[in-house]
Design a protein around this motif. Structure first.
Motif, PDB file in Angstrom:
ATOM      1  N   GLY A  35       0.792  -1.066  -0.120  1.00 16.29           N
ATOM      2  CA  GLY A  35      -0.304   0.050  -0.063  1.00 16.29           C
ATOM      3  C   GLY A  35       0.797   1.150   0.011  1.00 16.29           C
ATOM      4  O   GLY A  35       1.890   1.138  -0.558  1.00 16.29           O
ATOM      5  N   HIS A  36       0.586   2.335   0.409  1.00 20.78           N
ATOM      6  CA  HIS A  36       1.127   3.669   0.598  1.00 20.78           C
ATOM      7  C   HIS A  36       1.045   4.397   1.872  1.00 20.78           C
ATOM      8  O   HIS A  36       0.244   3.877   2.621  1.00 20.78           O
ATOM      9  CB  HIS A  36       0.895   4.646  -0.518  1.00 20.78           C
ATOM     10  N   ALA A  37       2.048   5.358   2.266  1.00 24.93           N
ATOM     11  CA  ALA A  37       2.254   6.131   3.503  1.00 24.93           C
ATOM     12  C   ALA A  37       2.105   7.492   3.038  1.00 24.93           C
ATOM     13  O   ALA A  37       2.582   7.923   1.935  1.00 24.93           O
ATOM     14  CB  ALA A  37       3.243   5.539   3.905  1.00 24.93           C
ATOM     15  N   SER A  38       1.474   8.235   4.054  1.00 23.65           N
ATOM     16  CA  SER A  38       1.677   9.624   4.194  1.00 23.65           C
ATOM     17  C   SER A  38       2.583   9.931   5.442  1.00 23.65           C
ATOM     18  O   SER A  38       2.120   9.549   6.499  1.00 23.65           O
ATOM     19  CB  SER A  38       0.380  10.216   4.244  1.00 23.65           C
ATOM     20  N   ILE A  39       3.501  11.092   5.307  1.00 22.12           N
ATOM     21  CA  ILE A  39       4.375  11.048   6.404  1.00 22.12           C
ATOM     22  C   ILE A  39       4.222  12.587   6.775  1.00 22.12           C
ATOM     23  O   ILE A  39       4.209  13.613   5.911  1.00 22.12           O
ATOM     24  CB  ILE A  39       6.016  10.889   6.053  1.00 22.12           C
ATOM     25  N   SER A  40       4.488  12.795   8.164  1.00 24.51           N
ATOM     26  CA  SER A  40       4.049  14.280   8.675  1.00 24.51           C
ATOM     27  C   SER A  40       5.429  15.187   8.198  1.00 24.51           C
ATOM     28  O   SER A  40       6.505  14.678   8.245  1.00 24.51           O
ATOM     29  CB  SER A  40       3.983  14.140  10.237  1.00 24.51           C
ATOM     30  N   ALA A  41       5.049  16.595   8.124  1.00 20.35           N
ATOM     31  CA  ALA A  41       6.186  17.221   7.962  1.00 20.35           C
ATOM     32  C   ALA A  41       7.098  17.349   9.280  1.00 20.35           C
ATOM     33  O   ALA A  41       6.941  17.108  10.433  1.00 20.35           O
ATOM     34  CB  ALA A  41       5.721  18.497   7.541  1.00 20.35           C
ATOM     35  N   ALA A  42       8.374  17.724   8.847  1.00 22.74           N
ATOM     36  CA  ALA A  42       9.296  18.139  10.101  1.00 22.74           C
ATOM     37  C   ALA A  42       8.745  19.488  10.767  1.00 22.74           C
ATOM     38  O   ALA A  42       8.270  20.365  10.045  1.00 22.74           O
ATOM     39  CB  ALA A  42      10.674  18.143   9.361  1.00 22.74           C
ATOM     40  N   ALA A  43       9.242  19.541  11.814  1.00 25.55           N
ATOM     41  CA  ALA A  43       9.057  20.832  12.676  1.00 25.55           C
ATOM     42  C   ALA A  43       9.639  22.057  12.069  1.00 25.55           C
ATOM     43  O   ALA A  43      10.745  22.146  11.543  1.00 25.55           O
ATOM     44  CB  ALA A  43       9.295  20.739  14.121  1.00 25.55           C
ATOM     45  N   PRO A  44       8.948  23.280  12.075  1.00 26.76           N
ATOM     46  CA  PRO A  44       9.746  24.159  11.550  1.00 26.76           C
ATOM     47  C   PRO A  44      10.763  24.881  12.337  1.00 26.76           C
ATOM     48  O   PRO A  44      10.988  24.510  13.412  1.00 26.76           O
ATOM     49  CB  PRO A  44       8.829  25.574  11.617  1.00 26.76           C
ATOM     50  N   ARG A  83       7.655  12.358  14.482  1.00 28.84           N
ATOM     51  CA  ARG A  83       7.186  12.462  13.173  1.00 28.84           C
ATOM     52  C   ARG A  83       6.278  11.317  13.336  1.00 28.84           C
ATOM     53  O   ARG A  83       6.278  10.207  13.752  1.00 28.84           O
ATOM     54  CB  ARG A  83       8.306  12.093  12.079  1.00 28.84           C
ATOM     55  N   THR A  84       5.327  11.576  12.246  1.00 29.33           N
ATOM     56  CA  THR A  84       4.236  10.339  12.336  1.00 29.33           C
ATOM     57  C   THR A  84       3.825  10.063  10.735  1.00 29.33           C
ATOM     58  O   THR A  84       4.293  10.587   9.885  1.00 29.33           O
ATOM     59  CB  THR A  84       3.000  10.961  12.910  1.00 29.33           C
ATOM     60  N   PHE A  85       3.209   9.021  10.770  1.00 31.72           N
ATOM     61  CA  PHE A  85       2.961   8.353   9.455  1.00 31.72           C
ATOM     62  C   PHE A  85       1.433   7.784   9.474  1.00 31.72           C
ATOM     63  O   PHE A  85       1.019   7.518  10.544  1.00 31.72           O
ATOM     64  CB  PHE A  85       3.684   7.362   8.831  1.00 31.72           C
ATOM     65  N   ARG A  86       0.792   7.958   8.181  1.00 31.00           N
ATOM     66  CA  ARG A  86      -0.523   7.250   7.930  1.00 31.00           C
ATOM     67  C   ARG A  86      -0.364   6.431   6.683  1.00 31.00           C
ATOM     68  O   ARG A  86       0.157   6.775   5.487  1.00 31.00           O
ATOM     69  CB  ARG A  86      -1.674   8.355   7.970  1.00 31.00           C
ATOM     70  N   MET A  87      -0.942   5.333   6.710  1.00 31.57           N
ATOM     71  CA  MET A  87      -0.811   4.321   5.828  1.00 31.57           C
ATOM     72  C   MET A  87      -2.177   3.789   5.217  1.00 31.57           C
ATOM     73  O   MET A  87      -3.084   3.387   5.870  1.00 31.57           O
ATOM     74  CB  MET A  87      -0.437   3.048   6.193  1.00 31.57           C
ATOM     75  N   ARG A  88      -2.222   3.889   3.888  1.00 27.37           N
ATOM     76  CA  ARG A  88      -3.531   3.112   3.256  1.00 27.37           C
ATOM     77  C   ARG A  88      -2.862   1.813   2.878  1.00 27.37           C
ATOM     78  O   ARG A  88      -2.064   1.695   1.764  1.00 27.37           O
ATOM     79  CB  ARG A  88      -3.922   3.957   1.869  1.00 27.37           C
ATOM     80  N   ALA A  89      -2.789   0.820   3.576  1.00 24.57           N
ATOM     81  CA  ALA A  89      -2.155  -0.445   3.473  1.00 24.57           C
ATOM     82  C   ALA A  89      -2.510  -1.482   2.639  1.00 24.57           C
ATOM     83  O   ALA A  89      -1.652  -2.378   2.302  1.00 24.57           O
ATOM     84  CB  ALA A  89      -1.865  -0.845   4.973  1.00 24.57           C
ATOM     85  N   ASN A  90      -3.867  -1.436   2.253  1.00 24.39           N
ATOM     86  CA  ASN A  90      -4.308  -2.474   1.265  1.00 24.39           C
ATOM     87  C   ASN A  90      -5.523  -2.002   0.699  1.00 24.39           C
ATOM     88  O   ASN A  90      -6.489  -1.598   1.583  1.00 24.39           O
ATOM     89  CB  ASN A  90      -4.502  -3.723   1.790  1.00 24.39           C
ATOM     90  N   THR A  91      -5.852  -2.219  -0.382  1.00 25.12           N
ATOM     91  CA  THR A  91      -7.124  -1.701  -1.045  1.00 25.12           C
ATOM     92  C   THR A  91      -8.174  -2.977  -1.690  1.00 25.12           C
ATOM     93  O   THR A  91      -8.839  -2.754  -2.482  1.00 25.12           O
ATOM     94  CB  THR A  91      -6.815  -0.943  -2.241  1.00 25.12           C
ATOM     95  N   GLY A  92      -7.677  -4.258  -1.236  1.00 25.78           N
ATOM     96  CA  GLY A  92      -8.371  -5.239  -1.932  1.00 25.78           C
ATOM     97  C   GLY A  92      -7.903  -5.756  -3.223  1.00 25.78           C
ATOM     98  O   GLY A  92      -8.382  -6.426  -3.795  1.00 25.78           O
ATOM     99  N   GLU A  93      -7.039  -5.229  -3.953  1.00 24.66           N
ATOM    100  CA  GLU A  93      -6.324  -5.550  -5.165  1.00 24.66           C
ATOM    101  C   GLU A  93      -5.921  -7.016  -5.260  1.00 24.66           C
ATOM    102  O   GLU A  93      -5.059  -7.346  -4.352  1.00 24.66           O
ATOM    103  CB  GLU A  93      -5.411  -4.709  -5.493  1.00 24.66           C
ATOM    104  N   PRO A  94      -6.189  -7.754  -5.873  1.00 25.97           N
ATOM    105  CA  PRO A  94      -5.611  -9.001  -6.236  1.00 25.97           C
ATOM    106  C   PRO A  94      -3.877  -9.114  -6.434  1.00 25.97           C
ATOM    107  O   PRO A  94      -3.462  -7.974  -7.123  1.00 25.97           O
ATOM    108  CB  PRO A  94      -6.116  -9.952  -7.629  1.00 25.97           C
ATOM    109  N   MET A  95      -3.300  -9.708  -5.377  1.00 22.20           N
ATOM    110  CA  MET A  95      -1.737  -9.500  -5.416  1.00 22.20           C
ATOM    111  C   MET A  95      -1.059 -10.920  -5.896  1.00 22.20           C
ATOM    112  O   MET A  95      -1.567 -12.062  -5.492  1.00 22.20           O
ATOM    113  CB  MET A  95      -1.417  -9.161  -4.173  1.00 22.20           C
ATOM    114  N   SER A  96      -0.052 -10.926  -6.503  1.00 19.15           N
ATOM    115  CA  SER A  96       0.740 -12.006  -6.773  1.00 19.15           C
ATOM    116  C   SER A  96       1.874 -12.026  -5.663  1.00 19.15           C
ATOM    117  O   SER A  96       2.967 -11.166  -5.553  1.00 19.15           O
ATOM    118  CB  SER A  96       1.637 -11.847  -8.227  1.00 19.15           C
TER     119      SER A  96
END
Length: 221
Positions: free
Chosen positions: A22-31, A39-52
């Motif tokens: 899947g994919h990830a979104s990563i928080s920005a560094a502090a000013p 630092r944090t992350f959010r992930m869309r880790a699986n979409t139900g797509e058939p995978m090999s």
């Protein structure tokens, strides 16, 4: 005279471990000039797509609603490597099914070690690289759907041949260079201290902010 050795019983093949991309979104560094927050992350880790997936003789679809997250928190690793603390990128603190998607969130745990992969992942993200992610987990059951048959999972119909993995026990989530789910890609926020708005984050994950139900909005907040 030595006695002939008895033939050993053949070992039963273990169920292959799944790696769900899947994919990830990563928080920005502090000013500059402000104290650094984790630092944090959010992930869309699986979409139900058939995978090999190696070890399976047919494309694999994960029944997202049955993923077992009772072991949270779990490690965030680099490329599924458990071979040393330098490969620990962070900690996955929450994960859940959101409709037909599996989403997760957590924090980075970098150290001052030059070999620490958390720093490497963050450096590439801040330079603009779009990291993908991969879930490592053990399926409880795998149902094989033969050619000519079909099955409904994740609100979709899948035609055989396909393998349906249910009750996947979440063990870790890794940052990887290349994912198998063709519909996903990494989205990373700016290095310059600008924080991604909730609406932008939702859109980066492939959703429409004005079409989220209460459960989806709570899981993505």
């Amino acid at each position: 005279m030595p006695q002939p050795r008895k033939p050993s019983k053949p070992k039963q093949p273990a169920q292959p471990r799944l790696e769900l991309r899947g994919h990830a979104s990563i928080s920005a560094a502090a000013p500059e000039g402000q104290p650094a927050a984790p630092r944090t992350f959010r992930m869309r880790a699986n979409t139900g797509e058939p995978m090999s997936i190696w070890g399976f003789d047919a494309p694999v679809v994960v029944d997202i609603a049955t993923i077992d997250t009772t072991g949270l928190p779990v490690p965030a690793l680099y490329d599924h490597s458990p071979h040393g603390p330098e490969c620990i990128v962070g900690l996955v603190e929450s994960a859940s099914a959101t409709g037909a998607e599996f989403v997760a969130a957590g924090k980075f745990t970098p150290t001052d070690s030059p070999d620490d992969y958390a720093n490497r992942v963050l450096a590439k993200a801040d330079a603009g690289y779009q990291w993908q992610v991969s879930i490592g987990g053990d399926p409880t059951t795998v149902e094989k759907i033969a050619a000519g048959q079909s099955v409904q999972v994740n609100g979709r119909n899948y035609a055989g041949p396909v393998s349906i993995a249910r009750g996947v026990v979440l063990r870790e989530i890794s940052f990887v260079v290349l994912g198998a789910d063709r519909r996903t890609s990494a989205v990373v926020t700016s290095l310059k201290g600008s924080q991604m708005s909730f609406e932008d984050f939702v859109q980066s994950m492939g959703f429409s902010p004005d079409k989220l139900d209460e459960t989806q909005a709570a899981n993505m907040a």
